[in-house]
Design a protein around this motif. Structure first.
Motif, PDB file in Angstrom:
ATOM      1  N   UNK A 113      -0.599  -0.944 -10.412  1.00  0.00           N
ATOM      2  CA  UNK A 113      -0.270  -1.418  -9.664  1.00  0.00           C
ATOM      3  C   UNK A 113       0.216  -0.951  -8.160  1.00  0.00           C
ATOM      4  N   UNK A 114       1.720  -1.149  -8.525  1.00  0.00           N
ATOM      5  CA  UNK A 114       2.625  -1.202  -7.854  1.00  0.00           C
ATOM      6  C   UNK A 114       3.633   1.003  -8.008  1.00  0.00           C
ATOM      7  N   UNK A 115       3.779   1.651  -7.207  1.00  0.00           N
ATOM      8  CA  UNK A 115       4.265   3.207  -7.807  1.00  0.00           C
ATOM      9  C   UNK A 115       5.878   3.157  -7.198  1.00  0.00           C
ATOM     10  N   UNK A 116       6.011   4.057  -7.947  1.00  0.00           N
ATOM     11  CA  UNK A 116       7.736   4.225  -7.962  1.00  0.00           C
ATOM     12  C   UNK A 116       8.230   3.966  -6.103  1.00  0.00           C
ATOM     13  N   UNK A 117       7.265   4.432  -4.733  1.00  0.00           N
ATOM     14  CA  UNK A 117       8.100   4.878  -3.770  1.00  0.00           C
ATOM     15  C   UNK A 117       7.821   3.569  -3.148  1.00  0.00           C
ATOM     16  N   UNK A 118       6.681   2.407  -3.234  1.00  0.00           N
ATOM     17  CA  UNK A 118       6.360   1.200  -3.050  1.00  0.00           C
ATOM     18  C   UNK A 118       7.894   0.397  -4.278  1.00  0.00           C
ATOM     19  N   UNK A 119       8.532   0.647  -4.478  1.00  0.00           N
ATOM     20  CA  UNK A 119       9.110   0.061  -5.727  1.00  0.00           C
ATOM     21  C   UNK A 119      10.417  -0.269  -4.735  1.00  0.00           C
ATOM     22  N   UNK A 120      10.985   1.638  -4.334  1.00  0.00           N
ATOM     23  CA  UNK A 120      12.200   2.620  -3.864  1.00  0.00           C
ATOM     24  C   UNK A 120      12.208   1.526  -2.194  1.00  0.00           C
ATOM     25  N   UNK A 121      10.982   1.765  -1.805  1.00  0.00           N
ATOM     26  CA  UNK A 121      10.930   0.606  -0.121  1.00  0.00           C
ATOM     27  C   UNK A 121      11.307  -0.528  -0.393  1.00  0.00           C
ATOM     28  N   UNK A 122      10.439  -1.191  -1.779  1.00  0.00           N
ATOM     29  CA  UNK A 122      11.275  -2.865  -1.698  1.00  0.00           C
ATOM     30  C   UNK A 122      13.139  -2.822  -2.413  1.00  0.00           C
ATOM     31  N   UNK A 123      12.797  -2.313  -2.794  1.00  0.00           N
ATOM     32  CA  UNK A 123      14.796  -2.388  -3.030  1.00  0.00           C
ATOM     33  C   UNK A 123      15.597  -2.512  -2.032  1.00  0.00           C
ATOM     34  N   UNK A 124      14.999  -0.874  -0.659  1.00  0.00           N
ATOM     35  CA  UNK A 124      16.173  -0.650  -0.052  1.00  0.00           C
ATOM     36  C   UNK A 124      15.667  -2.290   0.979  1.00  0.00           C
ATOM     37  N   UNK A 125      14.346  -2.548   1.398  1.00  0.00           N
ATOM     38  CA  UNK A 125      13.920  -3.592   2.124  1.00  0.00           C
ATOM     39  C   UNK A 125      15.042  -5.022   1.044  1.00  0.00           C
ATOM     40  N   UNK A 126      14.723  -5.118  -0.296  1.00  0.00           N
ATOM     41  CA  UNK A 126      16.309  -6.552  -0.244  1.00  0.00           C
ATOM     42  C   UNK A 126      17.714  -5.757   0.349  1.00  0.00           C
TER      43      UNK A 126
ATOM     44  N   UNK B 169       0.628  -1.287   0.023  1.00  0.00           N
ATOM     45  CA  UNK B 169       0.301  -0.349   0.179  1.00  0.00           C
ATOM     46  C   UNK B 169       0.431   1.234   0.291  1.00  0.00           C
ATOM     47  N   UNK B 170       0.493   1.790  -0.447  1.00  0.00           N
ATOM     48  CA  UNK B 170       1.079   3.807  -0.452  1.00  0.00           C
ATOM     49  C   UNK B 170       0.193   4.768  -0.485  1.00  0.00           C
TER      50      UNK B 170
END
Length: 98
Positions: free
Chosen positions: A79-92, A70-71
């Protein structure tokens, strides 16, 4: 035989376009993630600076695949915005370094 650890978010590159992946990576590289906190088992909450400050919730399943996301941003292009992607890249990145 030793079991291989699961790679965090193994499908991320398949879930989004290269352009969107690059936009998320750019946000991460610019330091736009204000905070990232563990909010539960495999659950993460981040604050991301964009036009405004957005809240991103990411939950991974037991195999470290994306379960829910969610964002608070108004993005309607998919379904997936750049804010979610940035967060997922940091989590990874953080999970791979532990």
């Amino acid at each position: 035989m030793k079991e291989e650890p699961h790679k965090p978010l193994p499908d991320l590159e398949k879930l989004v376009s290269r352009d969107m992946l690059n936009r998320g990576a750019d946000l991460l590289e610019r330091g736009s993630i204000i905070s990232l906190d563990l909010s539960g088992q495999n659950a993460y909450l981040s604050k991301v600076r964009g036009t405004e400050e957005y809240t991103v919730d990411i939950v991974l399943d037991d195999n470290f695949r994306l379960f829910t996301h969610l964002c608070s941003c108004p993005y309607k292009g998919g379904p997936i915005c750049k804010h979610k992607i940035a967060t997922m890249l940091l989590i990874r990145s953080e999970l791979e370094s532990t």
